[in-house]
Design a protein around this motif. Sequence first.
Motif, PDB file in Angstrom:
ATOM      1  N   LEU A 373      46.652  38.939  32.960  1.00  0.00           N
ATOM      2  CA  LEU A 373      46.097  39.380  31.690  1.00  0.00           C
ATOM      3  C   LEU A 373      47.108  40.246  30.941  1.00  0.00           C
ATOM      4  N   GLN A 375      48.305  43.490  29.111  1.00  0.00           N
ATOM      5  CA  GLN A 375      47.987  44.895  29.346  1.00  0.00           C
ATOM      6  C   GLN A 375      48.533  45.744  28.213  1.00  0.00           C
ATOM      7  N   HIS A 381      42.028  44.195  29.464  1.00  0.00           N
ATOM      8  CA  HIS A 381      42.397  44.713  30.790  1.00  0.00           C
ATOM      9  C   HIS A 381      42.286  46.227  30.825  1.00  0.00           C
ATOM     10  N   ALA A 410      39.593  36.892  35.676  1.00  0.00           N
ATOM     11  CA  ALA A 410      40.139  38.079  35.025  1.00  0.00           C
ATOM     12  C   ALA A 410      39.567  39.357  35.632  1.00  0.00           C
ATOM     13  N   VAL A 414      41.485  42.689  37.443  1.00  0.00           N
ATOM     14  CA  VAL A 414      41.322  44.100  37.079  1.00  0.00           C
ATOM     15  C   VAL A 414      40.866  44.912  38.290  1.00  0.00           C
TER      16      VAL A 414
END
Length: 757
Positions: A373, A375, A381, A410, A414
């Motif tokens: 993802l 950032q 994120h 996703a 995280v």
Amino acid sequence: MSSFRFSSWNTDRRFLLASGTVVLILAIVLPTNLLGQSVPNNPRATELDEKPPEIVDSAAVEAIRATNPTTPEELMHAIDLLIRLDRSDLALEYLQRLAGSGLKIEQLSNLHQRFGTSTILRLIKPELAPEGPAFAKSVFNAAKTIAQNPQRIAADVSQLGSAQREQQLQAARRLLRSGVYAVPSLINAIANSENPQVVRRSKTVLTQLGDESVGPLIAYLSSSNLQLRLTAIAALGRAGSRDGLPYLVYPYLSTTGNSAARAAASQAFKDLIGSPPLTTEARELLKKAAGRAYDGLISQKADLDGLVLSWTWDEKLMAPVPYQLFKADAAALAASRLYRDLHRLHPQNETDLIRSFISRFKLDQAIGLDRPLRQGPGTVHDDAKQAGVNVVNAILHQSLKDKQWLAAVAAAEVLSSFEEPSVLQAAAGQVAPLVLALTNPNRRVRFAAAKAIMKIDPKGSFAGASRLPQAIGYFAGSTGQRKILVLHPSAQQGQNLGGLANQAGFTAEVVTEPAELVNRSIQSPDWELIMISDAIRGPSLWSLITALRADPKSADIPIVLLGFRSDSMLKLEQIANAHPKTLAAPEPIEPELFGQIVARGLNLAGRSAVDGDRRLEQAAFALDWLTRLSREDSNRFSTLLRQQPQVLQALYTPELFELATNLAARFPTSEAQLALTDIANLNTMSVKQRQMAVKAFNESVQSFGLLLNQAEVRHQYDRYNRSEELDTDTQAILGALLDSIESPILANNQPPTKKTD
């Protein structure tokens, strides 16, 4: 009566243009044998049959040729007339001249502006290929590029304030041709221009764009600039599209927002539906729209490629930015906005927050499929991580429940960034969402969960810990091959299908029993398609498909039901319609039909499809993780041993050889030692690889002792004795194997076994 000339004489009907009159010529040729007459033996008649008479141009064609067109406009006009006169052969001559004249983008765009889309589309005819379709495409691309040029659009907006009426009208027409791409310049003019004529006429053009303008107008509602937001709200009201209604709810109901925005939204509601809604009606409108978007339902139509033009707000540029998104992703974008509005109106409602995050996760992961993802400040994120572990766990749990697989991938990423073992803890009798994801039907979700847990690196046990090596072992078994699994009760017919699969570039495995199919479907991560003949014996197709869908490893593999019997297609289609990722097709006997059926079957996978290179990458990760687990937790070793078949299979995959060899040395089994000796004896392997196998075999013997039985040891001695005439490298490798075999005996101070002569 006016005279005319034939352009040709044939057995069809032609409309000929001569002296300004359309004349219908009907030629009917009756075969003489129908009249009972014999065909005369006339050599000249045969010659005429073989060589058609020369085409004689009509007066209209001669008139066109007499004009001797040279400019792009003249050539295009002549081409269009000749196409209408059914003289594509002559049109092609002029088209070749036009296409080869090196026209600039402005000239190509002018052709589209002057002659229109319908005229350019006439060039896409088989008789004009390949020049016609290629030139038409270049004209359309040029027109699109010019129409979307921001500098030209800005200039046209300025021309709306011209004192000359003709310039105003021309500018307005060009802006309307630019369509949705003119919206940002028009909004900026309405919000910031000091020329009242520009403002008024920009509003008029924007209103005439109607539905087209809604996408970028919605994006403006995320702007930090109040004046731009107010302008967009008012424009949504004038656009006349009900698609904008849900996005007016937040500025209309917000008690923390600006009063001017509330007033503008109220007026927009009046413009669209006659009066502002009640508070409860507005909330229900927003909630229903958010739910539909979350389920992938939006009113926008996708193009032939399945793409939808969507707009997002760029705060740095202070402008909306267009993106071509798949319809599911465009729906996720809409859902993220609508649930964000719901949550801002009701911060205590966690469901709205969770669904907003899921939609944002889905969109961000779709844009970067199989990549980390994005950032940084403002990314989903960072926003999710700031919300905390509990919120992200809730996001993952809801994503799994709602089958939002990309969002689940996703969320797992995280969660791994917290690197806290507490992420894996759950209430008594339950397992954490990340552990639950290890048995998900979607392989990307399973892989993301395994990757997250290995990054968190828990030192202690946790509920469902045994699922981890099982999930990892599945990925370790990939060879990267494209494989099809075929079930057919007739071995001969099955082999025929396997041969067709090989011709199509796949490795096929054919089984004849349903139970064997179910068992093999979960043994390899490389199956891209399962094909089942309806001639099977035993269980029904319904129960067989149910069995395949019950195991996560086979639950997501597309299935093609093949109609062996000609009258079975209706029943197969009913079964296919009742099961996801399943289709019915007649059993193919020709390569072309087989290829078409396979292509349709593979399309069912959608984004669940993972190509061979990615599967090999996942296998490399998995082998590395299994090696780590074998070192870190001896309690898991009994579970790890169940993954041995996949590890030993990886010895024969070049990209995985080194990882698999190192891991095989850590298995205390005779199977692992025997596999390493077999690799060392394979002359198809490189010398370096065979030496690595010997080294791994020696490490295994030193760690666990010699586990080969007497027959296997004797066989290795026989191999060495037969190597007398082989190359020195092979002799050295086989000798080193015997040294390792004899090392336990030497360690016990016993005399070595003599090598036989």
